[in-house]
Motif scaffolding. Structure first.
Motif, PDB file in Angstrom:
ATOM      1  N   ARG A 294      12.700  29.103 -35.712  1.00  0.00           N
ATOM      2  CA  ARG A 294      13.747  29.009 -36.656  1.00  0.00           C
ATOM      3  C   ARG A 294      13.811  30.037 -37.283  1.00  0.00           C
ATOM      4  NH1 ARG A 294      11.225  24.910 -38.778  1.00  0.00           N
ATOM      5  NH2 ARG A 294      12.290  23.294 -37.314  1.00  0.00           N
ATOM      6  N   ARG A 295      12.756  30.726 -37.731  1.00  0.00           N
ATOM      7  CA  ARG A 295      12.762  32.024 -38.415  1.00  0.00           C
ATOM      8  C   ARG A 295      13.486  33.106 -37.555  1.00  0.00           C
ATOM      9  NH1 ARG A 295       6.664  32.353 -40.977  1.00  0.00           N
ATOM     10  NH2 ARG A 295       6.932  30.550 -42.426  1.00  0.00           N
ATOM     11  N   LEU A 296      13.291  33.160 -36.423  1.00  0.00           N
ATOM     12  CA  LEU A 296      13.900  34.143 -35.431  1.00  0.00           C
ATOM     13  C   LEU A 296      15.284  33.928 -35.459  1.00  0.00           C
ATOM     14  CD1 LEU A 296      13.702  36.556 -33.682  1.00  0.00           C
ATOM     15  CD2 LEU A 296      13.233  34.677 -31.727  1.00  0.00           C
TER      16      LEU A 296
ATOM     17  N   LYS B  39      19.568  27.724 -25.462  1.00  0.00           N
ATOM     18  CA  LYS B  39      18.712  26.991 -24.235  1.00  0.00           C
ATOM     19  C   LYS B  39      17.273  26.791 -24.674  1.00  0.00           C
ATOM     20  CE  LYS B  39      21.128  29.374 -20.383  1.00  0.00           C
ATOM     21  NZ  LYS B  39      21.087  30.345 -19.257  1.00  0.00           N
ATOM     22  N   VAL B  40      16.739  27.864 -25.346  1.00  0.00           N
ATOM     23  CA  VAL B  40      15.306  27.532 -25.861  1.00  0.00           C
ATOM     24  C   VAL B  40      15.155  26.535 -26.933  1.00  0.00           C
ATOM     25  CG1 VAL B  40      13.503  28.472 -27.022  1.00  0.00           C
ATOM     26  CG2 VAL B  40      14.754  30.140 -25.323  1.00  0.00           C
TER      27      VAL B  40
ATOM     28  N   LEU C 264      12.986  23.191 -26.438  1.00  0.00           N
ATOM     29  CA  LEU C 264      11.978  22.959 -27.615  1.00  0.00           C
ATOM     30  C   LEU C 264      12.275  21.560 -28.361  1.00  0.00           C
ATOM     31  CD1 LEU C 264      11.364  26.462 -29.238  1.00  0.00           C
ATOM     32  CD2 LEU C 264       9.791  25.156 -27.806  1.00  0.00           C
ATOM     33  N   GLU C 265      13.290  21.099 -28.150  1.00  0.00           N
ATOM     34  CA  GLU C 265      14.059  19.895 -28.863  1.00  0.00           C
ATOM     35  C   GLU C 265      13.935  20.062 -30.166  1.00  0.00           C
ATOM     36  OE1 GLU C 265      11.373  16.771 -27.808  1.00  0.00           O
ATOM     37  OE2 GLU C 265      11.911  16.673 -25.553  1.00  0.00           O
ATOM     38  N   MET C 266      14.580  21.342 -30.820  1.00  0.00           N
ATOM     39  CA  MET C 266      14.896  21.397 -31.945  1.00  0.00           C
ATOM     40  C   MET C 266      16.534  21.411 -31.911  1.00  0.00           C
ATOM     41  SD  MET C 266      12.618  24.636 -32.740  1.00  0.00           S
ATOM     42  CE  MET C 266      12.995  24.996 -34.365  1.00  0.00           C
ATOM     43  N   TRP C 267      17.047  20.192 -32.162  1.00  0.00           N
ATOM     44  CA  TRP C 267      18.243  19.881 -32.203  1.00  0.00           C
ATOM     45  C   TRP C 267      19.347  20.297 -33.444  1.00  0.00           C
ATOM     46  CZ3 TRP C 267      18.822  18.812 -27.258  1.00  0.00           C
ATOM     47  CH2 TRP C 267      17.858  18.008 -26.557  1.00  0.00           C
ATOM     48  N   GLN C 268      18.729  20.400 -34.396  1.00  0.00           N
ATOM     49  CA  GLN C 268      19.573  20.923 -35.615  1.00  0.00           C
ATOM     50  C   GLN C 268      19.644  22.466 -35.198  1.00  0.00           C
ATOM     51  OE1 GLN C 268      17.420  20.124 -39.241  1.00  0.00           O
ATOM     52  NE2 GLN C 268      18.256  18.267 -39.301  1.00  0.00           N
ATOM     53  N   GLU C 269      18.629  23.139 -35.004  1.00  0.00           N
ATOM     54  CA  GLU C 269      18.935  24.745 -34.639  1.00  0.00           C
ATOM     55  C   GLU C 269      19.670  24.831 -33.336  1.00  0.00           C
ATOM     56  OE1 GLU C 269      18.294  27.965 -36.072  1.00  0.00           O
ATOM     57  OE2 GLU C 269      17.239  26.296 -36.761  1.00  0.00           O
ATOM     58  N   ALA C 270      19.712  23.674 -32.364  1.00  0.00           N
ATOM     59  CA  ALA C 270      20.536  24.050 -31.285  1.00  0.00           C
ATOM     60  C   ALA C 270      22.234  23.744 -31.784  1.00  0.00           C
ATOM     61  CB  ALA C 270      20.060  22.669 -30.167  1.00  0.00           C
TER      62      ALA C 270
ATOM     63  N   ALA D  86      27.401  22.092 -21.556  1.00  0.00           N
ATOM     64  CA  ALA D  86      26.453  21.242 -21.153  1.00  0.00           C
ATOM     65  C   ALA D  86      25.338  20.641 -22.035  1.00  0.00           C
ATOM     66  CB  ALA D  86      25.777  21.710 -19.926  1.00  0.00           C
ATOM     67  N   LYS D  87      25.124  21.952 -22.921  1.00  0.00           N
ATOM     68  CA  LYS D  87      24.029  21.731 -23.951  1.00  0.00           C
ATOM     69  C   LYS D  87      24.741  20.957 -25.232  1.00  0.00           C
ATOM     70  CE  LYS D  87      21.025  24.368 -22.137  1.00  0.00           C
ATOM     71  NZ  LYS D  87      19.961  23.591 -21.645  1.00  0.00           N
ATOM     72  N   LEU D  88      26.118  21.145 -25.349  1.00  0.00           N
ATOM     73  CA  LEU D  88      26.649  20.344 -26.491  1.00  0.00           C
ATOM     74  C   LEU D  88      26.772  18.901 -26.100  1.00  0.00           C
ATOM     75  CD1 LEU D  88      28.149  21.306 -29.095  1.00  0.00           C
ATOM     76  CD2 LEU D  88      30.182  20.968 -27.740  1.00  0.00           C
ATOM     77  N   THR D  89      26.902  18.523 -24.798  1.00  0.00           N
ATOM     78  CA  THR D  89      26.834  17.234 -24.424  1.00  0.00           C
ATOM     79  C   THR D  89      25.360  16.477 -24.746  1.00  0.00           C
ATOM     80  OG1 THR D  89      26.137  17.747 -22.181  1.00  0.00           O
ATOM     81  CG2 THR D  89      28.675  17.347 -22.680  1.00  0.00           C
ATOM     82  N   GLU D  90      24.378  17.422 -24.464  1.00  0.00           N
ATOM     83  CA  GLU D  90      23.147  16.988 -24.852  1.00  0.00           C
ATOM     84  C   GLU D  90      22.510  16.703 -26.180  1.00  0.00           C
ATOM     85  OE1 GLU D  90      18.443  18.212 -23.121  1.00  0.00           O
ATOM     86  OE2 GLU D  90      20.351  19.405 -22.618  1.00  0.00           O
ATOM     87  N   ILE D  91      23.274  17.464 -27.049  1.00  0.00           N
ATOM     88  CA  ILE D  91      22.937  17.411 -28.379  1.00  0.00           C
ATOM     89  C   ILE D  91      23.626  16.267 -29.072  1.00  0.00           C
ATOM     90  CG2 ILE D  91      23.639  18.570 -30.689  1.00  0.00           C
ATOM     91  CD1 ILE D  91      23.247  21.214 -29.119  1.00  0.00           C
ATOM     92  N   PHE D  92      24.817  16.090 -28.470  1.00  0.00           N
ATOM     93  CA  PHE D  92      25.754  15.059 -29.099  1.00  0.00           C
ATOM     94  C   PHE D  92      24.965  13.545 -28.672  1.00  0.00           C
ATOM     95  CE2 PHE D  92      29.575  17.712 -29.568  1.00  0.00           C
ATOM     96  CZ  PHE D  92      29.436  17.657 -30.917  1.00  0.00           C
TER      97      PHE D  92
END
Length: 960
Positions: free
Chosen positions: A196-198, A239-240, A244-250, A278-284
């Motif tokens: 998150r800091r990075l 992707k990372v 890491l299942e950090m959906w807010q950061e994604a 693809a990542k957007l569908t997973e986040i939603f």
């Protein structure tokens, strides 16, 4: 280190300090060399110094020193040798990563070494006590002691490198590589906080890059190479974050990518957009935003269909099925019902923002709240042919849920379709960028949608239904879940029903008068009134008296109904007008506040900018003047030197100025340069002729020597090859003879080997038994030592407690004795004071009594003619009568100083040598009994001065 020390000597000195173990002094010495002002002149040696300096910083984990050194080296190499800076930074990251991996390997090896059966044999007692007290395992402690410090240093290394390279256009690739390695570090070791800091650090770097556009070496985002590097970094971050299942950061990473695309006004490649959607569908999907999830799937389907030429029909069918099922999973009612105006505005802004992220061009001026809606999405799927590409089960499910009206059989027909759909899915062979697609994830949402459709259709057919019958129509959920779904649908005005548990029925289509928003209460009232009128005035009773009394009841009802409708519309308009006025006032107040704030900020920025510009101009002018003065002085000194050597620097009498000095120096330098060029050209021509002559003479000699050398080499090769053949034949014959000679000893060798092995096995068993016995004895001895140590420690603690207790008791006794002694002393002193006071009181009483008696005696015997006047300086003498009167009675206590005055036979005292009578301390004169406050005595010839016998004499302590 001093400035005159050469860097080569400093490097040697640092190596010597490292060899003797003084790494801190070596690091400080190299730091002084790197940060010195003359470091620009040592570029070749400075690179070797930097490598050694970085090794020391990594070895000692001094991240701050490394950062300072790299910043100084960046200043030196920024415009001259950027490759050297890149090599140093790569070496820095390589060493940090290597040390972290070594620490992790060492911790794992230590954990494996400690993983034994017998804990007492391999662990010390203090280790066991530490594990019991701290509650940590051995791996946790080893990680904290070995691995964590190096991981912290590695993380600090990544931050330092990113900070140094953040605005360097020549090292953009290294910046991107460092960011990728930092992402992999966070991914490998599950460092969510550091990730998150990075992300925040990289986000701030890009913001500062756009904020300060006038920087010298700022990267140009409009360049294709730079833009591609920044996009690759953001996609790796996305992707990372999902892994890491950090959906807010994604989601924030998605916003970063969209902001970067808007910044450069350019759309990335289709391959990157596939990853993006693809990542957007997973986040939603994780956030349960089914509507946005479906739109993202639709965008992904369009990209794959248009740009992926290798997409197979099976994969296309699976993607289309996912799009349709995602669209069907959206609830068919609006969640913004009964929302306030502010909530509606926020929802509209949210839809516009999501539409921008997904990639749909939405006009922000459209007033409709359904910018992204389920109905428009399904219409678009049908219009673009997405439904035709889906599987047959998905098509059947779509028609059942959207177009069929089967209130009693809908759930029974949907259930087998959902069972078939849940088995579909898998990896897409022709679309590797898309993650694994599983249609079973949509089954729970589709069951909820089917339940809503059943309730909606049943409510249109029935007014009342038993709860058991309704439960049989919906096999997906139990009655509690169905009731929860119904309550949510009624809340958003999708259904109109009530559940009566007392009667066990469900009532459809009647909200009742207990609703807080009575939308249809006027229509219900009109129906009831019409029914009452029909009962009062039926058609067959035209002659009813009540009908004659109320002939205009229908007109009255209609008139009242219209009046109530008009009143309702007026109230609604007034409410809307009031809300509009309040909103306008809030907007005006906010705009006024923002305008004032903007004006204040602009004024402050202008003032700061003007002050900064003024200081900058003053500094530039001052530096120019100082530089010109220094150059003029240097040129003047050179001119003076040239004059001493016989050159003509300046004409005498001519005014010395900077221009004249610079012109003279420029002319002199030009002349010297021309002369030097002529000399060099002449020397080059001479060397050219000489080299050509030498080569012409040496060419035939070299060819002859080469031919002779070839002949000799050929002869030597043949001779050595023949010798090697002979030696090989001789060795082979000797080996055969040796083999035949030793073949007969093979059986004896085996027998001897078995005998030796048996003897060694016996020795090994004996030594092993001794070793086990020794270990057992050592363990027993250690246990006894621990027991003795524990007892000794216990006795020492008890002895110490006893001594402390005795010391406290002795101190208490001493304090008590001291207090008792002080109390006795105070009591004794008070008693003595009381006795002395009583004694003084008694003496005063006696004196008063004697004075009164004396006055009485004197009053009777005194002569009226003249008083008795003793001689001057003589002691006053009492008359015999007065002495007799003043004499105490026998048996009565008389003080010492009174006893002399009562003896009548005592002769008068003889006068002393000074003319006065002899005084006795024990018998003071009677005249001294009077008060000492009288300055003039009226007694027998007393003097006018104060007498020392004016008051009663207090006897000393011994006489009391």
């Amino acid at each position: 280190m001093s400035s005159f020390v050469k860097p080569e000597n400093a490097l040697k000195r640092a190596e010597e300090l490292i060899n003797v173990g003084q790494k801190q002094d070596a690091l400080q010495a190299l730091h002084d060399i790197i940060t010195s002002k003359r470091s620009r002149a040592w570029q070749k040696t400075l690179e070797r110094i930097m490598f050694k300096y970085i090794e020391l910083c990594v070895d000692m984990r001094r991240g701050r020193f490394a950062k300072d050194g790299l910043i100084q080296y960046r200043i030196v190499c920024q415009q001259v040798n950027v490759t050297s800076l890149e090599e140093v930074i790569k070496h820095f990251m390589h060493l940090s990563t290597e040390k972290a991996e070594q620490a992790r390997s060492q911790a794992e090896a230590l954990e494996e070494a400690l993983d034994v059966d017998d804990l007492e044999a391999d662990k010390r007692p203090e280790d066991l006590m530490l594990s019991y007290v701290s509650g940590e395992k051995g791996k946790d402690r080893s990680d904290r002691e070995l691995v964590t410090p190096w991981f912290k240093f590695l993380w600090e290394t990544y931050r330092t490198v990113l900070e140094i390279l953040r605005n360097n256009s020549k090292l953009e690739a290294l910046y991107a590589m460092t960011a990728h390695r930092a992402f992999q570090f966070c991914k490998q070791y599950k460092r969510t906080t550091e990730f998150r800091r990075l992300c925040e650090i990289i986000r701030n770097h890009l913001a500062n890059l756009n904020k300060y556009r006038d920087q010298r070496d700022r990267p140009d985002l409009s360049a294709p190479e730079s833009l591609q590097l920044y996009l690759d970094t953001r996609f790796e971050q996305l992707k990372v974050a999902t892994e890491l299942e950090m959906w807010q950061e994604a989601f924030r990473s998605v916003e970063d990518i969209y902001g970067l695309m808007c910044m450069v006004k350019k759309t990335p490649k289709a391959s990157l957009m596939v990853v993006y959607y693809a990542k957007l569908t997973e986040i939603f999907r994780i956030s349960s935003s089914h509507l946005y999830h479906a739109y993202a799937w639709l965008k992904l389907f369009n990209i794959q269909k248009n740009f992926n030429k290798n997409l197979s029909q099976k994969d296309l069918q699976l993607i289309a099925s996912s799009v349709v099922l995602a669209a069907l999973s959206v609830v068919p009612y609006d969640h913004s019902h009964r929302a306030s105006h502010l909530e509606l505005e926020n929802e509209k802004e949210r839809n516009l923002r999501m539409a921008d992220l997904i990639g749909f061009n939405v006009d922000p001026k459209v007033e409709s709240r359904e910018t992204l809606s389920r109905s428009s999405l399904l219409a678009e799927l049908v219009a673009k042919g997405v439904l035709n590409c889906a599987t047959q089960e998905v098509k059947d499910l779509y028609h059942l849920l959207e177009h069929e009206f089967l209130p009693l059989d809908l759930a029974m027909k949907v259930q087998p379709l959902l069972t078939k759909i849940s088995k579909l899915g898998g990896r897409l062979a022709s679309a590797s960028s898309i993650p694994e697609v599983q249609l079973s994830q949509y089954v729970p949402a589709l069951e909820k949608i089917a339940t809503l459709r059943v309730l909606q259709q049943v409510s249109q057919v029935y007014r009342t239904m038993k709860i058991e019958s309704l439960a049989q129509l919906i096999p997906f959920f139990n009655l509690l879940v169905v009731e929860k779904i119904s309550v949510d649908a009624v809340k958003h005005k999708f259904l109109a029903l009530k559940i009566d548990h007392a009667k066990g029925v469900v009532l459809f289509g009647d909200k009742g008068l207990d609703s807080d928003v009575l939308r249809d209460h006027l229509a219900v009232l009109a129906e009831n009134l019409n029914r009452v009128r029909a009962m009062i005035d039926p058609p067959r009773k035209k002659g009813s008296k009540l009908g004659d009394i109320l002939p205009s009841l229908a007109e009255t009802v209609d008139r009242e109904h219209k009046r109530l409708l008009a009143r309702k519309s007026i109230i609604e308009k007034r409410k809307e007008e009031h809300e509009r006025q309040l909103l306008e006032m809030e907007r005006e107040e906010e705009s006024r506040r923002l305008k004032m704030q903007k004006i204040t900020e602009e004024a402050e920025q202008k003032r700061l900018a003007s002050e900064y510009e003024q200081r900058k101009n003053q500094r530039i002018l001052r530096e120019i003047e100082e530089r010109e003065l220094q150059e003029a002085q240097a040129l003047l000194q050179e001119a003076v030197k040239g004059k001493r050597k016989g050159k003509k620097p300046i004409l005498e009498g001519e005014k010395v100025t900077k221009q004249s000095v610079m012109e003279l120096a420029r002319t002199e330098q030009l002349r010297e340069r021309q002369e030097m060029e002529k000399k060099l050209q002449k020397l080059v021509k001479t060397m050219d002729y000489l080299e050509r002559a030498k080569r012409e003479e040496s060419t035939p000699l070299i060819e002859a020597a080469f031919k002779e050398h070839l002949v000799k080499e050929q002869e030597l090769h043949e001779r050595e090859q023949q010798q090697e053949i002979e030696l090989s034949r001789q060795r082979h014959d000797g080996d055969l003879k040796e083999k035949n000679r030793l073949a007969r000893m093979a059986e004896n060798k085996v027998i001897f080997q078995e005998r030796v092995m048996k003897r060694r096995q016996v020795d090994y068993d004996r030594l092993r038994a001794q070793r086990e016995e020794q270990i057992r004895q050592e363990l027993q001895a250690r246990k006894q030592e621990r027991e003795i140590l524990r007892k000794r420690k216990f006795f020492l603690i008890e002895e110490q407690k006893r001594r402390e207790r005795e010391a406290r008791e002795a101190e208490a006794r001493r304090i008590e004795e001291e207090e008792r002694r002080k109390k006795e002393e105070a009591e004794r002193k008070a008693k003595l004071d009381e006795i002395a006071e009583k004694q003084r009181q008694r003496e005063r009483e006696l004196e008063e009594k004697a004075r009164l008696e004396k006055e009485a005696v004197l009053g009777r015997t005194a002569e009226p003619t003249r008083p008795f006047e003793p001689p001057v300086g003589a002691r006053p003498v009492e008359p015999p009568a007065a002495a007799a009167a003043a004499a105490p009675a026998p048996g009565k206590y008389v003080p010492k100083f009174r006893r002399g005055s009562g003896e009548s036979t005592a002769p008068p005292p003889e006068p002393d040598r000074w003319g006065g009578g002899r005084q006795d301390d024990r018998a003071p004169p009677d005249g001294d009994r009077w008060r000492s406050g009288d300055d003039h005595r009226t007694s027998f010839g007393g003097s006018s001065s104060r007498s020392s016998w004016s008051s009663s004499r207090i006897p000393p302590r011994g006489e009391r």
